[in-house]
Design an enzyme around this catalytic site. Sequence first.
Site, PDB file in Angstrom:
ATOM      1  N   ASP A   1       8.547  -0.324 -10.456  1.00  0.00           N
ATOM      2  CA  ASP A   1       9.336   0.787  -9.917  1.00  0.00           C
ATOM      3  C   ASP A   1       9.915   0.393  -8.566  1.00  0.00           C
ATOM      4  O   ASP A   1       9.544  -0.631  -8.000  1.00  0.00           O
ATOM      5  CB  ASP A   1       8.498   2.060  -9.801  1.00  0.00           C
ATOM      6  CG  ASP A   1       7.139   1.796  -9.185  1.00  0.00           C
ATOM      7  OD1 ASP A   1       7.060   0.922  -8.302  1.00  0.00           O
ATOM      8  OD2 ASP A   1       6.167   2.454  -9.574  1.00  0.00           O
TER       9      ASP A   1
ATOM     10  N   ASP B   1      10.686   1.697  -4.695  1.00  0.00           N
ATOM     11  CA  ASP B   1      10.461   2.718  -3.671  1.00  0.00           C
ATOM     12  C   ASP B   1      11.442   2.498  -2.531  1.00  0.00           C
ATOM     13  O   ASP B   1      11.845   1.369  -2.250  1.00  0.00           O
ATOM     14  CB  ASP B   1       9.034   2.633  -3.130  1.00  0.00           C
ATOM     15  CG  ASP B   1       8.007   2.937  -4.210  1.00  0.00           C
ATOM     16  OD1 ASP B   1       8.312   3.745  -5.105  1.00  0.00           O
ATOM     17  OD2 ASP B   1       6.909   2.355  -4.172  1.00  0.00           O
TER      18      ASP B   1
ATOM     19  N   ASP C   1      -0.538  -1.377   3.973  1.00  0.00           N
ATOM     20  CA  ASP C   1      -1.835  -2.055   3.884  1.00  0.00           C
ATOM     21  C   ASP C   1      -1.797  -3.554   4.148  1.00  0.00           C
ATOM     22  O   ASP C   1      -2.520  -4.066   4.994  1.00  0.00           O
ATOM     23  CB  ASP C   1      -2.528  -1.737   2.543  1.00  0.00           C
ATOM     24  CG  ASP C   1      -1.620  -1.841   1.334  1.00  0.00           C
ATOM     25  OD1 ASP C   1      -0.453  -2.269   1.486  1.00  0.00           O
ATOM     26  OD2 ASP C   1      -2.064  -1.499   0.219  1.00  0.00           O
TER      27      ASP C   1
HETATM   28  P1  ATP Z   1       2.172  -1.536  -7.515  1.00  0.00           P
HETATM   29  O1  ATP Z   1       3.193  -0.443  -7.667  1.00  0.00           O
HETATM   30  O2  ATP Z   1       2.464  -2.810  -8.166  1.00  0.00           O
HETATM   31  O3  ATP Z   1       0.788  -1.060  -7.731  1.00  0.00           O
HETATM   32  P2  ATP Z   1       2.851  -1.254  -4.755  1.00  0.00           P
HETATM   33  O4  ATP Z   1       2.640  -2.176  -3.590  1.00  0.00           O
HETATM   34  O5  ATP Z   1       4.235  -0.836  -5.066  1.00  0.00           O
HETATM   35  O6  ATP Z   1       2.161  -1.959  -5.959  1.00  0.00           O
HETATM   36  P3  ATP Z   1       2.320   1.523  -4.496  1.00  0.00           P
HETATM   37  O7  ATP Z   1       1.027   2.239  -4.680  1.00  0.00           O
HETATM   38  O8  ATP Z   1       3.449   1.799  -5.432  1.00  0.00           O
HETATM   39  O9  ATP Z   1       1.946  -0.011  -4.524  1.00  0.00           O
HETATM   40  O10 ATP Z   1       2.792   1.784  -2.992  1.00  0.00           O
HETATM   41  C1  ATP Z   1       4.032   1.393  -2.478  1.00  0.00           C
HETATM   42  C2  ATP Z   1       3.872   0.866  -1.064  1.00  0.00           C
HETATM   43  O11 ATP Z   1       3.273   1.863  -0.232  1.00  0.00           O
HETATM   44  C3  ATP Z   1       2.948  -0.341  -0.933  1.00  0.00           C
HETATM   45  O12 ATP Z   1       3.624  -1.551  -1.158  1.00  0.00           O
HETATM   46  C4  ATP Z   1       2.445  -0.232   0.485  1.00  0.00           C
HETATM   47  O13 ATP Z   1       3.399  -0.693   1.407  1.00  0.00           O
HETATM   48  C5  ATP Z   1       2.334   1.266   0.657  1.00  0.00           C
HETATM   49  N1  ATP Z   1       0.992   1.741   0.277  1.00  0.00           N
HETATM   50  C6  ATP Z   1       0.602   2.236  -0.897  1.00  0.00           C
HETATM   51  N2  ATP Z   1      -0.692   2.576  -0.898  1.00  0.00           N
HETATM   52  C7  ATP Z   1      -1.131   2.299   0.338  1.00  0.00           C
HETATM   53  C8  ATP Z   1      -2.376   2.429   0.977  1.00  0.00           C
HETATM   54  N3  ATP Z   1      -3.423   2.927   0.324  1.00  0.00           N
HETATM   55  N4  ATP Z   1      -2.476   2.059   2.256  1.00  0.00           N
HETATM   56  C9  ATP Z   1      -1.402   1.567   2.925  1.00  0.00           C
HETATM   57  N5  ATP Z   1      -0.209   1.406   2.382  1.00  0.00           N
HETATM   58  C10 ATP Z   1      -0.056   1.757   1.104  1.00  0.00           C
HETATM   59 MG    MG Z   2       4.890   0.567  -6.552  1.00  0.00          MG
END
Ligand code: ATP
Ligand code: MG
Length: 410
Positions: free
Chosen positions: A43, A45, A123
């Site tokens: 996805d 963001d 994170d």
């Molecule tokens: P995936 O979607 O592959 O699980 P992602 O990195 O996109 O990985 P998401 O949960 O979609 O993870 O979150 C998007 C972004 O928001 C992350 O890349 C990170 O920058 C931030 N983020 C998400 N969860 C956290 C968290 N628990 N603590 C800090 N930052 C976070």
């Molecule tokens: Mg994501």
Amino acid sequence: MIDNKNISKFAISIVEELQKNNYQAFLVGGCVRDLLCSIVPKDFDIATNATPNEIRKIFKASRIIGRRFKLVHIFNRSELIEVATFRSGDDHDKEGNLVKDQSGKILRDNIWGTLEQDTFRRDFTINALYYCPTSGKIEDHNSGVKHIRDKKIVSIGDPSKRFSEDPVRSLRAIRFSNKLNFKIDSNIKDAIYKKGHLLSNISNARIFDEFCKIFLSGLAEKNFRKLVSFGLNRYLIITNPNENAFSDQLINEALRNTDNRVKKNKSVTPGFLIAAMLWPELIKKSSKGGEINLRKFFRSMDQVLKSQQKITAIPRKFHTYIKDIWVLQLKLHSRIGKQPYKTLNHPRFRAAYDFLLIRERASNCNSNLGNWWTKFQKNDRLHQKSLISELKELNDKESYKKFGFTEELI
Ligand code: ATP
Ligand code: MG
């Protein structure tokens, strides 16, 4: 470095629209990281300095969601894009109220900030990259691009403090390291050991979301092994794989089966996996010496689900599904008279049969039960009848045992 062709057109159009309205806007997080690692993002963001209300005004098809963390969802017919406003990561809100709890866990994060401030609430460095599709430039304030090149997961700030703020980051570090084949920085490893226990304070709804990401994305087996090495498996599933060889094997087989299904693009449901992973618990509570006590079996089903429910909020619709699979395990053992036809016609037959095969593999059992059902479901009525009568004698012998399993089978 990033080819805009690999980015959702809808996401790019949202960035452009925000920029046209004089806001800053970037693709951010997982999608930028994945694009740089040549992985197709699941996805896209967006991060912007427009506030949720300002975003809402620009996009008709949008809504504000969340309380702890306000976001805007913008959608068209086939896509939904999450747009987040830059956060300052301040500990206090405007009224001066503390938004962290005693263990340091963040309870609210709705204070707007700049892009620079926003990077520090993310994170890991590899997740704090902001890509502008208009200029083709990446904003990287924490050496995330270098860490992608070095293939390592590095925390933004002291991981021990960051994992107290949000213990789910421990699980995320493990998940990303397996997904990307990256090394986990040693201070993150220490923080996981030190702060992992705080996962017990996380809501069961959030743990369930993470459970699905960890176990339904094709790397379940690898993820589980790493979770066990850090001692975090207990925050996701109550079954202890070290209880006995069967528990360990059964969990592995169930996870491997899920991974294979994901690879083949077949559907996967958390219900099936949870039913399989909890089976050793159910058996532990309801059997003695390889024999099932039926009364205990039925009574224990709800107890086992309840214990698991405390750590992962399993949606209601899966409860019946899980219990159906369990009860069908008993029925698959009974092949007398009309019973096999009833079992075969049960809407959950296929899942129950798949699970039977997993149980057999996990126990290295060469009983012919799985084989028998493989043949039975494929054959016509006439052959089915003969398959049943071939078993007549055996059934008579077995019937007094009711559904009691042989020791090897459980
Ligand atoms: P995936 O979607 O592959 O699980 P992602 O990195 O996109 O990985 P998401 O949960 O979609 O993870 O979150 C998007 C972004 O928001 C992350 O890349 C990170 O920058 C931030 N983020 C998400 N969860 C956290 C968290 N628990 N603590 C800090 N930052 C976070
Ligand atoms: Mg994501």
